[in-house]
Design a protein around this motif. Structure first.
Motif, PDB file in Angstrom:
ATOM      1  N   VAL A 339       0.831  -1.207   0.000  1.00  0.00           N
ATOM      2  CA  VAL A 339       0.000   0.000   0.000  1.00  0.00           C
ATOM      3  C   VAL A 339       0.865   1.257   0.000  1.00  0.00           C
ATOM      4  O   VAL A 339       0.636   2.187  -0.791  1.00  0.00           O
ATOM      5  N   VAL A 340       1.872   1.322   0.875  1.00  0.00           N
ATOM      6  CA  VAL A 340       2.684   2.548   0.944  1.00  0.00           C
ATOM      7  C   VAL A 340       3.578   2.695  -0.275  1.00  0.00           C
ATOM      8  O   VAL A 340       3.892   3.821  -0.694  1.00  0.00           O
ATOM      9  N   ASN A 341       3.998   1.585  -0.876  1.00  0.00           N
ATOM     10  CA  ASN A 341       4.750   1.688  -2.133  1.00  0.00           C
ATOM     11  C   ASN A 341       3.873   2.268  -3.235  1.00  0.00           C
ATOM     12  O   ASN A 341       4.331   3.040  -4.073  1.00  0.00           O
ATOM     13  N   ALA A 342       2.610   1.887  -3.236  1.00  0.00           N
ATOM     14  CA  ALA A 342       1.698   2.435  -4.242  1.00  0.00           C
ATOM     15  C   ALA A 342       1.398   3.909  -3.971  1.00  0.00           C
ATOM     16  O   ALA A 342       1.286   4.707  -4.907  1.00  0.00           O
ATOM     17  N   TYR A 343       1.294   4.272  -2.710  1.00  0.00           N
ATOM     18  CA  TYR A 343       0.995   5.660  -2.342  1.00  0.00           C
ATOM     19  C   TYR A 343       2.171   6.587  -2.648  1.00  0.00           C
ATOM     20  O   TYR A 343       1.985   7.735  -3.040  1.00  0.00           O
ATOM     21  N   ALA A 344       3.406   6.107  -2.475  1.00  0.00           N
ATOM     22  CA  ALA A 344       4.618   6.878  -2.774  1.00  0.00           C
ATOM     23  C   ALA A 344       4.618   8.218  -2.041  1.00  0.00           C
ATOM     24  O   ALA A 344       4.636   9.292  -2.638  1.00  0.00           O
ATOM     25  N   ALA A 345       4.623   8.159  -0.722  1.00  0.00           N
ATOM     26  CA  ALA A 345       4.505   9.356   0.105  1.00  0.00           C
ATOM     27  C   ALA A 345       5.743  10.229   0.047  1.00  0.00           C
ATOM     28  O   ALA A 345       6.861   9.752  -0.152  1.00  0.00           O
ATOM     29  N   GLU A 346       5.523  11.507   0.280  1.00  0.00           N
ATOM     30  CA  GLU A 346       6.644  12.441   0.447  1.00  0.00           C
ATOM     31  C   GLU A 346       7.494  12.015   1.644  1.00  0.00           C
ATOM     32  O   GLU A 346       8.715  11.899   1.560  1.00  0.00           O
ATOM     33  N   HIS A 347       6.839  11.810   2.787  1.00  0.00           N
ATOM     34  CA  HIS A 347       7.502  11.328   4.003  1.00  0.00           C
ATOM     35  C   HIS A 347       6.858  10.010   4.410  1.00  0.00           C
ATOM     36  O   HIS A 347       5.628   9.934   4.495  1.00  0.00           O
ATOM     37  N   LEU A 389      10.960  17.561  -1.006  1.00  0.00           N
ATOM     38  CA  LEU A 389      10.746  16.194  -1.471  1.00  0.00           C
ATOM     39  C   LEU A 389       9.561  16.118  -2.431  1.00  0.00           C
ATOM     40  O   LEU A 389       8.673  16.973  -2.412  1.00  0.00           O
ATOM     41  N   PRO A 390       9.522  15.068  -3.272  1.00  0.00           N
ATOM     42  CA  PRO A 390       8.402  14.919  -4.216  1.00  0.00           C
ATOM     43  C   PRO A 390       7.101  14.567  -3.503  1.00  0.00           C
ATOM     44  O   PRO A 390       7.092  13.787  -2.552  1.00  0.00           O
ATOM     45  N   THR A 391       6.000  15.160  -3.958  1.00  0.00           N
ATOM     46  CA  THR A 391       4.681  14.912  -3.382  1.00  0.00           C
ATOM     47  C   THR A 391       3.746  14.368  -4.457  1.00  0.00           C
ATOM     48  O   THR A 391       4.120  14.205  -5.609  1.00  0.00           O
TER      49      THR A 391
END
Length: 460
Positions: A339-347, A389-391
């Protein structure tokens, strides 16, 4: 979660497999994200950038009056004002800035790349040379909060990269006589940046991209090669509109934090870290991805308790209860990683039993914070990492600001006659295959007869 105005609670999204029907789920779409419609702002921003291109300082002064409510006669901040701001800076703030600068400078110096020389045969050498950008324009926001830390995050990697000309712009503040916030000016002086402009928004990006000539009352600004730094939707839109005119770092939107946690996580820590990023902006995104329903309940209770006593409770409440934030329930850490890999969060924070193991499997995040003692706010100021960072999911293809952003690569091709002879036939063959005989002829002519250089003849 309740805050002034009875803002509703943070929502929950159940992605546990038992709750899913209808086949595979696109996690990137399922996890909440802030709405940040840059295209919708183009019609507002384009006339501003066009006006700056056509009318220069005159247009900038008009927009500063309209958007920031300040009347100016000059846009450049006098050097003596910068030094005076540093003299008045509280000693504890100066000490904190100096520590932040030292730590970031150390990591930036470790990132510096040396030239890579490849010997491909006798007389055949290619050098991959890294060279700094000549001139950069750095943008530091000054809206809801004076982001003095963004001065450090932009300036230090540019300096370490070897950029020779650095200009910085930050919005003029009515309460400070039309100058940027004093702490921003002090940080510039501390870092030795003396070209500072009291210009904000899209007009600042246009000023950097096109350059503006001096007027009777104020100095102008030479155009830059690259613009970096975060900003609001109008700053980001100006970057998109002008990126054919000037290089940009990224289109960074509202800040976002994702936390991957299991039942070993401390709910008070998790809640505090969600709040820390929600504090930035009502559009900030705060997402908890957890395999523990008990933790989700405890975090909600902590949010109720902690938000009620924070200074910016209303802003935080809007962020946490907005459509961009939520608690996402998953079956286990394995699904949570997907899930978090798909979301690709800034932080991205990792609060799991083996956080280093989970962190090693993350490929999409602007920055990863491992374990209970590495909150995002550490990275905002003193971790030694960069907080630009990228968002918006861009961490799946883009990186945060670093020394590399301020350098470019140049291939230096150094071949002798012998080295060229070794690939002569291959070049001619490929040129003919592409129906570009002139390309092949440019090689063949060097072997049709001895050249003046090879025969020792020189021009008188």
């Amino acid at each position: 979660m309740t805050s002034p105005g009875s803002i509703r609670r943070i929502r929950r999204i159940d992605l546990r497999r038992s709750a899913l029907t209808g086949g595979p789920v696109d996690y990137r779409r399922a996890v909440p994200r802030a709405e940040f419609d840059v295209e919708a702002a183009v019609d507002i921003v384009k006339p501003i950038t066009d006006a700056v291109r056509e009318r220069g300082v005159e247009a900038i002064l008009e927009f500063n009056a309209r958007f920031d409510g300040v009347e100016q006669t000059e846009i450049r901040v006098p050097v003596e004002v910068l030094h005076r701001a540093l003299e008045k800076l509280a000693p504890e703030i100066r000490a904190a800035l100096e520590e932040s600068i030292a730590r970031l400078r150390a990591t930036c110096q470790a990132e510096l790349e040396t030239d890579a020389v490849t010997e491909l045969g006798p007389g055949a050498r290619v050098t991959h040379r890294k060279v700094p950008v000549g001139r950069v324009g750095l943008y530091v926001p000054g809206g809801l909060a004076p982001l003095v830390s963004s001065v450090v995050m932009n300036v230090v990697p540019a300096q370490v990269a070897g950029v020779e000309s650095i200009a910085l712009a930050s919005p003029p503040q009515k309460e400070f006589g039309g100058l940027p916030h004093p702490s921003i000016l002090a940080a510039c002086a501390l870092l030795g940046v003396e070209e500072v402009y009291a210009v904000g928004g899209a007009q600042a990006i246009a000023m950097f991209a096109y350059g503006v000539e001096a007027s009777a009352t104020t100095e102008g600004c030479e155009r830059v090669d690259l613009v970096t730094g975060p900003g609001n939707i109008y700053v980001v839109t100006a970057k998109r509109v002008l990126k054919g005119q000037v290089g940009i770092d990224s289109e960074a939107g509202p800040t976002e934090i994702a936390i991957l946690a299991d039942d070993t996580a401390d709910a008070a820590y998790v809640a505090a870290d969600l709040i820390s990023q929600a504090e930035h902006d009502p559009l900030a995104a705060a997402v908890l991805v957890t395999s523990s329903e008990r933790l989700a309940d405890e975090v909600e209770a902590e949010l109720d308790k902690q938000v009620s006593v924070t200074k910016h409770a209303e802003r935080i409440g809007i962020s946490l209860s907005g459509s961009q934030s939520g608690i996402v329930l998953v079956d286990d850490v394995e699904q949570g990683i997907d899930v978090v890999n798909a979301y690709a969060a800034e932080h991205l924070e990792i609060h799991t039993q083996n956080p280093d193991v989970a962190a090693s499997r993350i490929r999409n995040a602007g920055a990863i914070f491992v374990g209970p003692h590495a909150p995002v706010s550490l990275g905002d100021y003193c971790a030694g990492s960069n907080h630009v960072l990228p968002t918006g999911g861009c961490a799946c293809h883009s990186s945060g600001l670093s020394v590399r952003a301020f350098t470019k690569s140049v291939h230096v091709v150094d071949y002798s006659r012998e080295g060229l002879a070794a690939v002569r036939d291959h070049v001619v063959t490929l040129a003919e295959a592409e129906d570009l005989p002139g390309h092949g002829a440019a090689v063949s002519v060097r072997f049709s007869e001895p050249s003046p250089v090879e025969s020792g003849e020189t021009t008188p």
